[in-house]
Design an enzyme around this catalytic site. Sequence first.
Site, PDB file in Angstrom:
ATOM      1  CG  HIS A 125       1.098 -46.939  53.542  1.00 48.81           C
ATOM      2  ND1 HIS A 125       1.146 -46.220  53.346  1.00 48.81           N
ATOM      3  CD2 HIS A 125       1.310 -47.775  52.313  1.00 48.81           C
ATOM      4  CE1 HIS A 125       2.352 -45.556  52.427  1.00 48.81           C
ATOM      5  NE2 HIS A 125       1.861 -47.293  51.327  1.00 48.81           N
ATOM      6  CB  CYS A 126      -4.189 -47.954  50.586  1.00 50.48           C
ATOM      7  SG  CYS A 126      -5.258 -48.289  49.272  1.00 50.48           S
ATOM      8  CB  VAL A 127      -0.029 -51.713  49.358  1.00 50.26           C
ATOM      9  CG1 VAL A 127       0.727 -51.934  50.281  1.00 50.26           C
ATOM     10  CG2 VAL A 127      -1.279 -52.572  49.287  1.00 50.26           C
TER      11      VAL A 127
END
Length: 295
Positions: A125-127
């Site tokens: 998951h890429c913030v």
Amino acid sequence: MASGGKLSPHVIVVSLAIVYIYFSTVFVFVDQWFGLRSSPGIMNTVVFTAVAIMCIRNYVVAMFTDPGRVPPSFAPDIEDSEHPIHEIKRKGGDLRYCKKCSSYKPPRSHHCRICKRCVLRMDHHCVWMNNCVGHANYKVFFVFVVYAVLACLYSMILLLGSLTVDTQKDGQQPEGSYRTVYIISGMLLIALTMALGVFLGWHIHLTLQNKTTIEYYEGVRAMLLAEQGGNVYSHPYDLGVYENLTTVLGPNILCWVCPVSNYIGSGLRFRTAYDHPHGVFKTTTTTSTSSSSSS
């Protein structure tokens, strides 16, 4: 294109950084080195703008593309002889089942605690995109990082060139507001180039082995367990360098740097090293753990 990304503080920071680097590169570095109306100035402006557009385009596509949802009706077919790979839980030997989603999980999928759902071929998951990187948007995410590194390197070269020319002309460092631009841009570009360069190298390494970030760490654990049992662990989705590249980036080499990913299939099944080209298969299973990941 399904809406996946939403405006967040991290996305705003990335957007501001892109805008700042572009305008400082074109209107300060190129202008100071060549002059915007000169032929070299126009050429560098056009080339850098093209790289920036491709960078932004891939970023937006990766951010707003749904990484891949598990169909509510999905159930593994354990009697399917054409697709013998079935991932099982390490403990208990059952097929992978997500209690939070109340559904079976296809191979290579994982539950994201931030998105609150299972994601097909989840990488992380890429913030910075406020979105998961998974089956449907991994390619454009990878290409975005490539263009981001190219843009940072290009901007760094123009910064150093313009700084050298300006110093030679005036015999002193840039004054006033330009000095501030040079200092801020230099610090920003050095940090981004190093961070993105390492990140790109990591994902090139993963792509050449057809692994996700989660699969890499699961593979390390599986390898240690296999060694303890006197066995050798082999990543089942490693098809060889060229096949791995075409699996992730697409069969058409000319489209590898484009934000398209319409070749990738459903994401519920993947070719494995156990598939025989003439249709004869070895039945096997791989172990996996249900997990969530974020970065």
